[in-house]
Design a protein around this motif. Structure first.
Motif, PDB file in Angstrom:
ATOM      1  N   ARG A 193       0.834  -1.207   0.000  1.00 24.44           N
ATOM      2  CA  ARG A 193       0.000   0.000   0.000  1.00 24.44           C
ATOM      3  C   ARG A 193       0.868   1.255   0.000  1.00 24.44           C
ATOM      4  O   ARG A 193       0.559   2.236  -0.672  1.00 24.44           O
ATOM      5  N   GLU A 194       1.933   1.217   0.774  1.00 20.99           N
ATOM      6  CA  GLU A 194       2.839   2.369   0.839  1.00 20.99           C
ATOM      7  C   GLU A 194       3.490   2.608  -0.513  1.00 20.99           C
ATOM      8  O   GLU A 194       3.588   3.749  -0.962  1.00 20.99           O
ATOM      9  N   ARG A 195       3.908   1.552  -1.199  1.00 18.14           N
ATOM     10  CA  ARG A 195       4.523   1.697  -2.520  1.00 18.14           C
ATOM     11  C   ARG A 195       3.540   2.256  -3.534  1.00 18.14           C
ATOM     12  O   ARG A 195       3.879   3.101  -4.348  1.00 18.14           O
ATOM     13  N   VAL A 196       2.283   1.803  -3.472  1.00 21.42           N
ATOM     14  CA  VAL A 196       1.256   2.325  -4.380  1.00 21.42           C
ATOM     15  C   VAL A 196       1.021   3.801  -4.082  1.00 21.42           C
ATOM     16  O   VAL A 196       0.917   4.627  -5.001  1.00 21.42           O
ATOM     17  N   GLY A 197       0.977   4.155  -2.814  1.00 21.19           N
ATOM     18  CA  GLY A 197       0.785   5.557  -2.433  1.00 21.19           C
ATOM     19  C   GLY A 197       1.908   6.431  -2.944  1.00 21.19           C
ATOM     20  O   GLY A 197       1.667   7.542  -3.447  1.00 21.19           O
ATOM     21  N   HIS A 198       3.162   5.972  -2.820  1.00 22.88           N
ATOM     22  CA  HIS A 198       4.314   6.736  -3.330  1.00 22.88           C
ATOM     23  C   HIS A 198       4.238   6.889  -4.844  1.00 22.88           C
ATOM     24  O   HIS A 198       4.527   7.962  -5.386  1.00 22.88           O
ATOM     25  N   ALA A 199       3.836   5.833  -5.540  1.00 17.23           N
ATOM     26  CA  ALA A 199       3.743   5.899  -6.998  1.00 17.23           C
ATOM     27  C   ALA A 199       2.681   6.907  -7.421  1.00 17.23           C
ATOM     28  O   ALA A 199       2.874   7.675  -8.375  1.00 17.23           O
ATOM     29  N   VAL A 200       1.571   6.939  -6.705  1.00 15.20           N
ATOM     30  CA  VAL A 200       0.514   7.904  -7.021  1.00 15.20           C
ATOM     31  C   VAL A 200       1.010   9.312  -6.766  1.00 15.20           C
ATOM     32  O   VAL A 200       0.793  10.232  -7.576  1.00 15.20           O
ATOM     33  N   GLU A 201       1.703   9.537  -5.662  1.00 16.32           N
ATOM     34  CA  GLU A 201       2.242  10.869  -5.340  1.00 16.32           C
ATOM     35  C   GLU A 201       3.256  11.309  -6.381  1.00 16.32           C
ATOM     36  O   GLU A 201       3.277  12.475  -6.790  1.00 16.32           O
ATOM     37  N   GLN A 202       4.125  10.433  -6.822  1.00 17.45           N
ATOM     38  CA  GLN A 202       5.109  10.775  -7.851  1.00 17.45           C
ATOM     39  C   GLN A 202       4.426  11.168  -9.149  1.00 17.45           C
ATOM     40  O   GLN A 202       4.822  12.116  -9.807  1.00 17.45           O
ATOM     41  N   ALA A 203       3.385  10.419  -9.509  1.00 17.54           N
ATOM     42  CA  ALA A 203       2.669  10.734 -10.743  1.00 17.54           C
ATOM     43  C   ALA A 203       2.008  12.098 -10.644  1.00 17.54           C
ATOM     44  O   ALA A 203       1.992  12.872 -11.599  1.00 17.54           O
ATOM     45  N   ARG A 204       1.476  12.440  -9.487  1.00 18.29           N
ATOM     46  CA  ARG A 204       0.831  13.747  -9.296  1.00 18.29           C
ATOM     47  C   ARG A 204       1.844  14.879  -9.303  1.00 18.29           C
ATOM     48  O   ARG A 204       1.580  15.957  -9.805  1.00 18.29           O
ATOM     49  N   SER A 205       2.987  14.632  -8.698  1.00 15.73           N
ATOM     50  CA  SER A 205       3.995  15.711  -8.579  1.00 15.73           C
ATOM     51  C   SER A 205       4.687  15.988  -9.895  1.00 15.73           C
ATOM     52  O   SER A 205       5.175  17.105 -10.130  1.00 15.73           O
ATOM     53  N   THR A 206       4.749  15.024 -10.794  1.00 19.86           N
ATOM     54  CA  THR A 206       5.388  15.278 -12.081  1.00 19.86           C
ATOM     55  C   THR A 206       4.488  16.055 -13.025  1.00 19.86           C
ATOM     56  O   THR A 206       4.935  16.488 -14.080  1.00 19.86           O
ATOM     57  N   GLY A 207       3.258  16.245 -12.638  1.00 18.80           N
ATOM     58  CA  GLY A 207       2.328  17.017 -13.446  1.00 18.80           C
ATOM     59  C   GLY A 207       1.733  16.220 -14.575  1.00 18.80           C
ATOM     60  O   GLY A 207       1.121  16.755 -15.487  1.00 18.80           O
ATOM     61  N   ASP A 208       1.921  14.931 -14.540  1.00 13.09           N
ATOM     62  CA  ASP A 208       1.366  14.070 -15.576  1.00 13.09           C
ATOM     63  C   ASP A 208      -0.074  13.694 -15.193  1.00 13.09           C
ATOM     64  O   ASP A 208      -0.342  12.612 -14.707  1.00 13.09           O
ATOM     65  N   ASP A 209      -0.962  14.647 -15.400  1.00  9.54           N
ATOM     66  CA  ASP A 209      -2.365  14.439 -15.029  1.00  9.54           C
ATOM     67  C   ASP A 209      -3.165  13.774 -16.138  1.00  9.54           C
ATOM     68  O   ASP A 209      -4.334  13.475 -15.983  1.00  9.54           O
ATOM     69  N   GLU A 210      -2.519  13.542 -17.285  1.00 15.88           N
ATOM     70  CA  GLU A 210      -3.265  12.955 -18.379  1.00 15.88           C
ATOM     71  C   GLU A 210      -3.691  11.531 -18.068  1.00 15.88           C
ATOM     72  O   GLU A 210      -4.747  11.069 -18.482  1.00 15.88           O
ATOM     73  N   GLY A 211      -2.888  10.805 -17.355  1.00 19.28           N
ATOM     74  CA  GLY A 211      -3.203   9.400 -17.044  1.00 19.28           C
ATOM     75  C   GLY A 211      -4.133   9.267 -15.868  1.00 19.28           C
ATOM     76  O   GLY A 211      -4.626   8.196 -15.591  1.00 19.28           O
ATOM     77  N   LEU A 212      -4.398  10.335 -15.136  1.00 17.58           N
ATOM     78  CA  LEU A 212      -5.237  10.229 -13.949  1.00 17.58           C
ATOM     79  C   LEU A 212      -6.564  10.866 -14.118  1.00 17.58           C
ATOM     80  O   LEU A 212      -6.934  11.692 -14.729  1.00 17.58           O
TER      81      LEU A 212
END
Length: 159
Positions: free
Chosen positions: A140-159
């Motif tokens: 769960r922690e790894r999934v949470g980190h991956a989601v945070e990284q995706a949000r911080s890179t500004g790649d909102d197209e996939g979300l």
């Protein structure tokens, strides 16, 4: 005692007494031949209409069958004898509620089996774990980190 309570109590006793007399009368009164004939007519299917009892059918065949029922009730035959008379002429088909045996057994078993199977399916589906419910705390922690990284890179197209 107050003045208004005595008439009310008397009225209540009178109502309860009348209800008791009516209930005792209904319980002790036997059904007459006409009532018994009508109950039998409700159990027999009309050969012309096919979906209604002979008591409800306006067909001439149903009228003839009603007369036969009334005559047999007047002759003192039992319900089983009268039903047997019609079964001998028309088969089990003439009964609106088919017997629980032989070829009609499936008509009685199938609805019960459908309810059991449906209930079991609902129970099993509700017991199934939810997706992601088996994750460990580390996963769960790894999934949470991956989601945070995706949000911080500004790649909102996939979300």
């Amino acid at each position: 005692m107050r003045k208004g309570r005595l008439p009310r109590a008397g009225l209540a006793v009178a109502i309860v007494s009348l209800l008791a007399v009516a209930v005792v009368g209904l319980l002790t009164a036997g059904s007459g031949p006409a009532d018994r004939a009508y109950e039998l007519e409700q159990r027999l299917r009309c050969p012309v209409c096919k979906s209604v009892s002979i008591a409800e059918s306006p067909s001439e065949t149903a009228q003839t069958m009603r007369i036969a029922v009334a005559e047999q009730v007047a002759a003192g035959r039992t319900d089983e004898e009268i039903i047997g008379y019609f079964r001998a002429r028309y088969g089990d088909w003439v009964l609106l509620d088919p017997p629980v045996s032989g070829p009609t057994l499936i008509l009685w078993v199938l609805p019960v089996a459908a309810v059991v199977v449906g209930g079991t399916a609902v129970f099993l589906v509700r017991r199934r774990p939810e997706p992601g419910g088996d994750l460990t705390a580390e996963q769960r922690e790894r999934v949470g980190h991956a989601v945070e990284q995706a949000r911080s890179t500004g790649d909102d197209e996939g979300l």
